[in-house]
Scaffold this motif. Structure first.
Motif, short mmCIF file in Angstrom:
data_model
loop_
_atom_site.label_atom_id
_atom_site.label_comp_id
_atom_site.label_asym_id
_atom_site.label_seq_id
_atom_site.Cartn_x
_atom_site.Cartn_y
_atom_site.Cartn_z
N ASP A 278 0.85 -1.20 0.00
CA ASP A 278 0.00 0.00 0.00
C ASP A 278 0.88 1.25 0.00
OD1 ASP A 278 -2.24 1.56 0.09
OD2 ASP A 278 -3.04 0.67 1.92
N GLU A 279 0.25 2.41 0.01
CA GLU A 279 0.97 3.69 0.07
C GLU A 279 0.64 4.39 1.38
OE1 GLU A 279 -0.17 6.10 -3.25
OE2 GLU A 279 0.68 4.71 -4.72
N LEU A 280 1.60 5.15 1.91
CA LEU A 280 1.27 6.03 3.04
C LEU A 280 0.61 7.31 2.52
CD1 LEU A 280 4.46 5.84 5.32
CD2 LEU A 280 2.37 4.49 5.46
N TYR A 281 0.99 7.69 1.32
CA TYR A 281 0.48 8.92 0.70
C TYR A 281 -1.06 8.97 0.78
CZ TYR A 281 -0.14 12.60 -2.75
OH TYR A 281 -0.50 13.77 -3.36
N GLY A 282 -1.57 10.06 1.31
CA GLY A 282 -3.03 10.24 1.35
C GLY A 282 -3.71 9.60 2.56
N LYS A 283 -2.97 8.78 3.32
CA LYS A 283 -3.55 8.15 4.51
C LYS A 283 -3.56 9.15 5.68
CE LYS A 283 -3.98 3.77 3.03
NZ LYS A 283 -3.46 3.91 1.69
N THR A 284 -4.35 8.83 6.71
CA THR A 284 -4.45 9.71 7.88
C THR A 284 -3.66 9.13 9.04
OG1 THR A 284 -6.61 10.52 7.21
CG2 THR A 284 -6.07 10.73 9.55
N ALA A 285 -2.83 9.98 9.66
CA ALA A 285 -2.10 9.59 10.87
C ALA A 285 -2.58 10.45 12.03
CB ALA A 285 -0.60 9.79 10.68
N ALA A 286 -2.81 9.81 13.19
CA ALA A 286 -3.15 10.58 14.41
C ALA A 286 -1.95 10.51 15.34
CB ALA A 286 -4.38 9.99 15.08
N LYS B 234 3.86 14.45 7.27
CA LYS B 234 3.29 15.46 6.36
C LYS B 234 4.10 15.48 5.08
CE LYS B 234 0.29 18.24 5.31
NZ LYS B 234 -0.87 17.51 4.90
N ASN B 235 5.44 15.36 5.23
CA ASN B 235 6.30 15.37 4.04
C ASN B 235 6.11 14.12 3.17
OD1 ASN B 235 7.38 17.88 4.51
ND2 ASN B 235 9.07 17.11 5.74
N MET B 236 5.50 13.07 3.74
CA MET B 236 5.19 11.87 2.95
C MET B 236 3.83 12.00 2.26
SD MET B 236 7.66 9.64 3.22
CE MET B 236 6.92 8.10 2.68
N CYS C 62 -10.64 8.31 13.09
CA CYS C 62 -10.42 8.64 11.66
C CYS C 62 -9.06 8.14 11.14
CB CYS C 62 -10.53 10.15 11.44
SG CYS C 62 -9.13 11.07 12.11
N ALA C 63 -8.23 7.60 12.05
CA ALA C 63 -6.83 7.38 11.66
C ALA C 63 -6.55 6.01 11.07
CB ALA C 63 -5.94 7.58 12.89
N ASP C 64 -5.69 5.99 10.05
CA ASP C 64 -5.15 4.72 9.54
C ASP C 64 -3.97 4.29 10.40
OD1 ASP C 64 -6.80 4.57 7.07
OD2 ASP C 64 -5.83 6.50 6.72
N TYR C 65 -3.26 5.29 10.96
CA TYR C 65 -2.13 5.01 11.85
C TYR C 65 -2.32 5.85 13.11
CZ TYR C 65 0.11 2.92 7.81
OH TYR C 65 0.39 2.12 6.74
N VAL C 66 -2.25 5.21 14.28
CA VAL C 66 -2.33 5.93 15.56
C VAL C 66 -0.95 5.84 16.19
CG1 VAL C 66 -3.35 5.96 17.87
CG2 VAL C 66 -4.77 5.39 15.88
N ILE C 67 -0.34 7.00 16.48
CA ILE C 67 1.05 7.02 16.97
C ILE C 67 1.09 7.72 18.32
CG2 ILE C 67 3.38 7.85 16.44
CD1 ILE C 67 2.11 7.92 13.43
N VAL C 68 1.56 7.01 19.35
CA VAL C 68 1.53 7.56 20.71
C VAL C 68 2.91 8.07 21.10
CG1 VAL C 68 0.94 7.10 23.10
CG2 VAL C 68 -0.26 5.88 21.28
#
Ligand SMILES: NC(=O)c1ccc[n+]([C@@H]2O[C@H](COP(=O)([O-])OP(=O)(O)OC[C@H]3O[C@@H](n4cnc5c(N)ncnc54)[C@H](O)[C@@H]3O)[C@@H](O)[C@H]2O)c1
Ligand SMILES: O=C(O)[C@H](O)[C@H](O)COP(=O)(O)O
Length: 318
Positions: free
Chosen positions: A136-144, A160-162, A194-200
């Motif tokens: 898959d691509e990270l581009y366009g996905k949502t990260a929280a 953001k730069n990705m 809403c997130a595809d990736y949740v980062i703590v």
């Protein structure tokens, strides 16, 4: 001012010279706690608190202690000691130095997962030529990004730069150049759902302990990937195992654990789609020099105690 400085980390001659330059007349002793007991009664400043050391013991051994500088950003073990919190001992930490290696570690994890690199390399071991069909691509996905301090900000910048959409949860409202949507902690559920990736990237405090439990995982998307690099106890590990095993979320990566080293019989080792790294996301050849830079500029102004950087607020715990 003649200051006695004890470093639990070995410093080279050049690093010691720079400390003398910052504080002419200071004495510097380096060595592990068990090697330096004889100098402890005179120590004013401790560099590199050792988290294995019993806090009550070292408070007794260093009755003149005025300042501790930690190489870590996380200071929850010191904060859990009431005598230390009540004392006048100044505490500074190394927040601000881990952003680059940790953002790269997190981005690497996300790319390895989304591009299915781990499977490709497993196949290589078996000499299998399998063109994977669903990278898959990270581009366009949502990260929280949950906790937007020095690490969270650097992570947000990389993502953001990705080309990702970056949502962040923060206590105070500020302007954040790499964040598309900034939410207060009261609206964390909006970010999680809403997130595809949740980062703590939160500190461990009474408020954040067990924050990522069944209720939090239930809010996440079924194909969400959860990443924790902060402290193990912000996650309920049993609930994470259940969330991954039942398909509530699709993958996770942990660098930190409630008990470290991770016990041999921990169920976490064998959960499919859980990637473990042994608390090394911040390790970098730049680590010591970056932390010493903060320490040196504080050492110069320590006698006045005005304008020092990275002072930990003992009332909030980070
Ligand atoms: N895995 C590792 O090797 C490693 C390395 C460095 C730091 N850490 C952990 O990461 C944590 C963060 O480090 P940092 O350098 O970014 O620290 P920091 O102090 O710069 O940032 C912490 C951020 O979390 C926010 N925060 C605190 N409580 C919150 C809450 N209840 N809700 C929302 N936001 C909250 C703060 O406002 C701040 O913006 C450290 O405390 C440490 O535990 C882990
Ligand atoms: O809080 C931190 O900064 C890190 O977790 C810590 O620095 C980890 O590295 P250690 O000090 O345990 O080598």
């Amino acid at each position: 001012m003649e200051l006695h400085l004890l470093s639990f980390v070995r410093l080279n001659d050049e690093q010691i010279d720079l400390l003398h330059h910052a504080s002419p007349g200071c004495t510097v002793v380096c060595g592990r706690p068990e090697q330096t007991a004889s100098v402890m009664p005179d120590v004013d400043i401790l560099l590199g608190y050792d988290s294995q050391m019993d806090i009550d013991t070292f408070l007794q051994q260093m009755p003149k202690l005025k300042w501790i500088h930690t190489f870590s950003a996380g200071v929850e073990k010191l904060m859990a000691n009431e005598d230390f919190c009540r004392s006048d001992i100044l505490l500074t930490n190394s927040r601000g130095i881990h952003g680059i290696p940790m953002a790269e570690h997190i981005l690497g994890t996300m790319l390895a997962s989304s591009r299915r690199l781990i499977e490709a390399w497993e196949n290589q071991k078996n000499h299998q030529w399998k063109r994977l069909t669903s990278p898959d691509e990270l581009y366009g996905k949502t990260a929280a990004v949950i906790g937007l301090g020095s690490i969270g900000r650097e992570v947000a910048k990389h993502l953001k730069n990705m080309g990702m959409h970056v949502v962040a949860v923060k206590q105070k409202e500020t302007t954040e150049p790499f964040v598309d949507q900034l939410l207060p902690i009261a609206q964390i559920s909006e970010a999680l759902s809403c997130a595809d990736y949740v980062i703590v990237t939160l500190p461990l405090t009474p408020e954040t302990t067990n924050m990522f439990n069944q209720d939090a995982f239930r809010l996440m998307k079924k194909d969400a990937f959860f990443i924790n690099v902060s402290r193990g106890a912000v996650v309920n590990e049993n609930d994470l195992v259940a969330a991954l095993s039942s398909g509530m979320i699709c993958g996770a990566s942990l660098d930190v654990f409630a008990v470290e080293p991770l016990p041999e019989d921990s169920p976490l080792w064998d959960v499919p789609n859980l990637y473990i790294t042994p608390h090394y996301s911040s390790v970098s050849p730049m680590y010591l020099e970056r932390s010493l830079k903060i320490f040196r500029s504080n050492l110069q102004i320590f006698p006045q105690r005005i304008g020092m950087m990275n002072v930990v607020d003992k009332t909030r715990g980070y």
